[in-house]
Design a protein around this motif. Structure first.
Motif, PDB file in Angstrom:
ATOM      1  N   GLY A 592      -2.681  27.801  -6.687  1.00  0.00           N
ATOM      2  CA  GLY A 592      -3.828  27.120  -7.258  1.00  0.00           C
ATOM      3  C   GLY A 592      -5.040  27.141  -6.354  1.00  0.00           C
ATOM      4  N   LEU A 593      -5.910  26.147  -6.502  1.00  0.00           N
ATOM      5  CA  LEU A 593      -7.170  26.075  -5.767  1.00  0.00           C
ATOM      6  C   LEU A 593      -7.163  24.898  -4.802  1.00  0.00           C
ATOM      7  N   ARG A 594      -7.854  25.102  -3.697  1.00  0.00           N
ATOM      8  CA  ARG A 594      -8.013  24.032  -2.714  1.00  0.00           C
ATOM      9  C   ARG A 594      -9.434  24.076  -2.178  1.00  0.00           C
ATOM     10  N   ALA A 595     -10.111  22.920  -2.221  1.00  0.00           N
ATOM     11  CA  ALA A 595     -11.512  22.835  -1.812  1.00  0.00           C
ATOM     12  C   ALA A 595     -11.624  22.375  -0.371  1.00  0.00           C
ATOM     13  N   GLY A 596     -12.679  22.871   0.310  1.00  0.00           N
ATOM     14  CA  GLY A 596     -12.976  22.430   1.665  1.00  0.00           C
ATOM     15  C   GLY A 596     -13.916  21.234   1.655  1.00  0.00           C
ATOM     16  N   LYS A 597     -14.716  21.116   2.703  1.00  0.00           N
ATOM     17  CA  LYS A 597     -15.663  20.017   2.819  1.00  0.00           C
ATOM     18  C   LYS A 597     -16.986  20.417   2.176  1.00  0.00           C
ATOM     19  N   PRO A 598     -17.508  19.632   1.231  1.00  0.00           N
ATOM     20  CA  PRO A 598     -18.777  19.975   0.561  1.00  0.00           C
ATOM     21  C   PRO A 598     -19.950  19.967   1.537  1.00  0.00           C
TER      22      PRO A 598
END
Length: 753
Positions: A592-598
């Motif tokens: 799946g997807l994993r987001a970092g720090k905006p």
């Protein structure tokens, strides 16, 4: 001060009280000056009545508060009493500095100081005398006796000289009769039920301001005597006993108008929330709000307005203007609140809650207590709720008006909803209806034989040709083509679906509503979308459950990926800074997807929305309202933000790059919702755009906070949302129903009727 005991013949029991050139008719609830009715709102009327019940005595502000508002009502009493006294003095042409009738007693209250007499029958009168207070030592002030030469209004005019003037149309006579009942105090009266009457009126001018039908285009004053309507995005007013209308200057761009309780002002949305005086034409700005957020408003008797002035919940705004204060909170599965109505007495507010920014399927009608903050669901599957003085809650469901008995004290519906009026023009996308009610029992509406704001998904080309993509109209939003062009993601009734163009099949990816703005990952395996508490992702094949990508209390909308899928651009609606642009790194894998720090890209005091990466990832196109003339389309270099260029020349929203890297598309709001394109090229670190040209000259549908088109991968076509062409009556044609409350009492009886 003890509550006075009314002497025989006092204002508490008399039919009329006369003072100076004025006469207060307590049975009819009217104030007249030399026989002419004076417009007076309910609260000033009740204060005048209290003062005349005890002439010469001080009526405290606390006594006024108890008379006008129940103990459980949330009201800014000081402000509201001051406003009511001011309106009363205006009606009497009285002055606080040099009073003839109403004197302010510092830190105590108010006192009626004029000479008054009661009139039980024409030609008979007697002085008004206040009974003494408990413990009062001084004798009460007594009005001077009636002079022998005084005669009643009836005898002064002479019965033989009374002639009822012919009104311009039958509607004027009947509507004014309804206003007479309204001025009796807006109380239900037990009288024989009158037959329903229909009157058709051709306004002689186009009343449709745009294709969105955002709010009612024609509204009635509370007393039912005046019509205000939108034509060519301006407000016009017409008294129903007259044949011509008057334009209201300064109302350009007007949407979703609504009356003040006394009928003296009309509030409307136009680059914010404004109001205009129907007496002198003065326009006052009340607050700013985002573009496309005209979600309706309601003006309360306590001097506050409840309105949808942002993209989420409802807010409270003082009638004099000021900073909106959030009132409602978005619940799980909801995305926006619209179309409020403050209930009589200011105890609660009705509103519609939606699981999608557009599309009323799955909408609910809610009621919120303004004191305890409790809310409950009254109706599922309805929109545009209104409480009527007949004791009914009415609402729209797919173009049909339904009615159900409603208890305004317990805030609950009783019984089964009954259809009472069909073919009401409405917007299935926004939930607004072309119908409005007066407090006297009349209504005005526009009829529609179909459509109701449904949309179709079409292929468009630059030659103006169209071809259906989806065979069935619906409440569709945010059409987005997959990277290879074989699938279409969109939103319907608050959930995300995928349509396979070759097979013609639909797969539902989310359930329960509250989702929108789907965005494909560049590899076509996943879809990122807006949801409750941030952004979410799910597999495009429908396998597995949606998962959170980034959690936030603020409203987040994903807009574009870089070509390699490693960075996502999105906007955030922050209560403090408005719309801001952010990017975030994204790791994509089989799990799946994993987001970092905006990371913030653009955050100013203006609203920046809809960030779109160019095909090479070097530029971001976006819309901003910094020009002060609506939204415009700009381009800035990524990631450092240099070489800022404005692309649109009039207005521009929802930019989108052609996938072949040669054109930048956007929607132009004025003069029409046309699709524009600007060719561009780059030289080193500089961006150059040519003058935009019309790519498709027919109107495409528009919605707030979501794009309604997407360029195809081959660059030759665009998929877009288009309105359903359905037969409907003339935009200038309005229908009036008189004695509608009596019709409801017949067809939908309740225990209170």
């Amino acid at each position: 001060m003890a509550t006075p005991t009314h002497a025989a013949g006092s204002a508490g029991s008399a039919s009329n009280v006369r003072f100076g050139p004025f006469e207060l008719d307590l049975r009819r609830g009217e104030l007249r000056k030399e026989g002419r009715r004076i417009r007076l709102q309910e609260q000033p009327f009740q204060i005048l009545r209290m003062l005349l019940e005890s002439p010469g005595e001080v009526v405290s502000r606390e006594e006024i508060r108890k008379r006008l508002w129940p103990d459980d009502t949330v009201v800014e009493f000081d402000h509201s009493i001051n406003a009511a006294i001011r309106r009363l003095r205006d009606a009497l042409r009285d002055s606080a500095d040099n009073p003839r009738y109403i004197r302010t007693v510092a830190r105590r209250g108010y006192c009626f100081i004029g000479a008054a007499e009661t009139v039980d029958q024409p030609g008979q009168s007697e002085p008004v005398t206040a009974a003494p207070d408990a413990g009062q030592t001084n004798p009460p002030v007594q009005a001077p006796p009636r002079r022998p030469g005084d005669r009643s209004l009836w005898s002064r005019l002479g019965m033989e000289r009374l002639v009822v003037p012919a009104l311009v149309a039958t509607i004027g006579l009947i509507v004014w009769a309804g206003a007479w009942y309204y001025r009796r105090g807006a109380r239900l009266i037990m009288a024989p039920l009158q037959p329903l009457m229909r009157l058709d009126l051709d306004l002689g001018i186009d009343t449709s301001p745009n294709s969105e039908r955002r709010g009612a285009n024609a509204i009635l004053s509370p007393d039912g005597t005046q019509l205000v309507y939108v034509s060519h995005s301006k407000l016009f007013t017409r008294r129903l006993d007259q044949v011509s209308a008057t334009e209201l200057p300064g109302t350009e761009g007007a949407l979703a108008p609504f009356f003040s309780p006394d009928g003296q002002w009309v509030a409307f949305f136009s680059a914010g929330l404004k109001k205009i005086s129907l007496q002198d034409g003065r326009v006052v700005a009340l607050c700013k709000c985002g573009s496309g957020t005209a979600g309706g408003g309601s003006w309360g008797e306590d001097g506050n307005i409840v309105a949808a002035v942002d993209l989420l919940g409802l807010s409270r705004i003082p009638e004099a203007g000021g900073t909106p204060v959030p009132l409602t909170e978005i619940a799980a599965g909801e995305i926006v609140h619209r179309w409020p109505q403050i209930l009589p007495g200011g105890k609660a507010v009705l509103f519609s809650a939606y699981t999608s920014l557009s599309g009323l399927d799955g909408a609910t009608i809610q009621v919120l207590g303004l004191k305890d903050g409790r809310r409950k669901t009254l109706v599922r599957g309805g929109t545009w709720a209104r409480y009527l003085a007949s004791g009914h809650l009415v609402y729209i469901d797919k173009g049909t008006l339904y009615a159900v008995p409603f208890d305004p004290d317990r805030l609950d519906v009783r019984g089964t909803p009954t259809p009472v009026l069909e073919n009401v023009a409405y917007s299935a996308a926004l939930g607004s209806a072309q119908i409005d009610f007066s407090r006297t029992g009349s209504l005005v509406y526009r009829s529609s034989l179909g459509g109701g704001g449904l949309v179709t998904v079409q292929w468009l080309d630059e030659l103006g040709r169209t071809q259906p993509l989806l065979p069935v109209p619906g409440n569709y939003l945010s059409p987005t083509l997959s990277p290879d062009g074989s699938r279409l993601a969109l939103t319907s009734a608050g959930d995300v679906w995928v349509y396979e163009l070759g097979r013609g099949s639909m797969t539902q990816l989310t359930f329960g509503g509250g989702y929108g703005n789907p965005l494909w990952t560049p590899d076509g395996r996943y879809i990122v979308f807006r949801g409750s508490k941030g952004m979410w992702w799910t597999r495009a094949n429908g396998i597995g459950q949606p998962q959170p990508l980034f959690v936030s209390e603020n409203h987040l909308i994903p807009w574009s990926f870089t070509a390699d899928g490693k960075r996502l651009a999105f906007d955030e609606v922050d209560p403090k800074t408005g719309g801001d642009l952010w990017t975030v790194s994204v790791d994509t894998g089989d799990s799946g997807l994993r987001a970092g720090k905006p990371e913030v890209f653009l955050q100013t005091r203006f609203n920046e929305r809809c960030p779109r990466f160019s095909p090479d990832g070097r530029w971001i196109a976006y819309q901003s309202d910094e020009s002060g003339d609506g939204y415009q389309v700009y381009v800035q270099a990524f990631p450092d933000g240099h070489s800022k260029r404005r692309v649109s020349t009039a207005t521009g929203t929802y930019p989108s790059w052609s996938r072949n890297g040669h054109e930048l598309f956007f929607r132009q709001n004025r003069p029409e919702n046309q699709l524009m394109a600007a060719s561009y090229h780059t030289r080193g670190d500089s961006f150059f755009a040519e003058k935009p040209h019309v790519w498709y000259d027919k109107r495409i549908i528009t919605f707030a906070s979501t794009s309604s088109y997407d360029p195809a991968p081959n660059g030759n076509r665009i998929v877009a949302l288009m309105t359903v062409e359905a037969p409907q009556e003339s935009q200038a044609h309005a229908i009036f129903l008189l004695n509608f409350f009596d019709e409801l009492r017949r067809r939908v009886p309740s225990s209170s009727n």
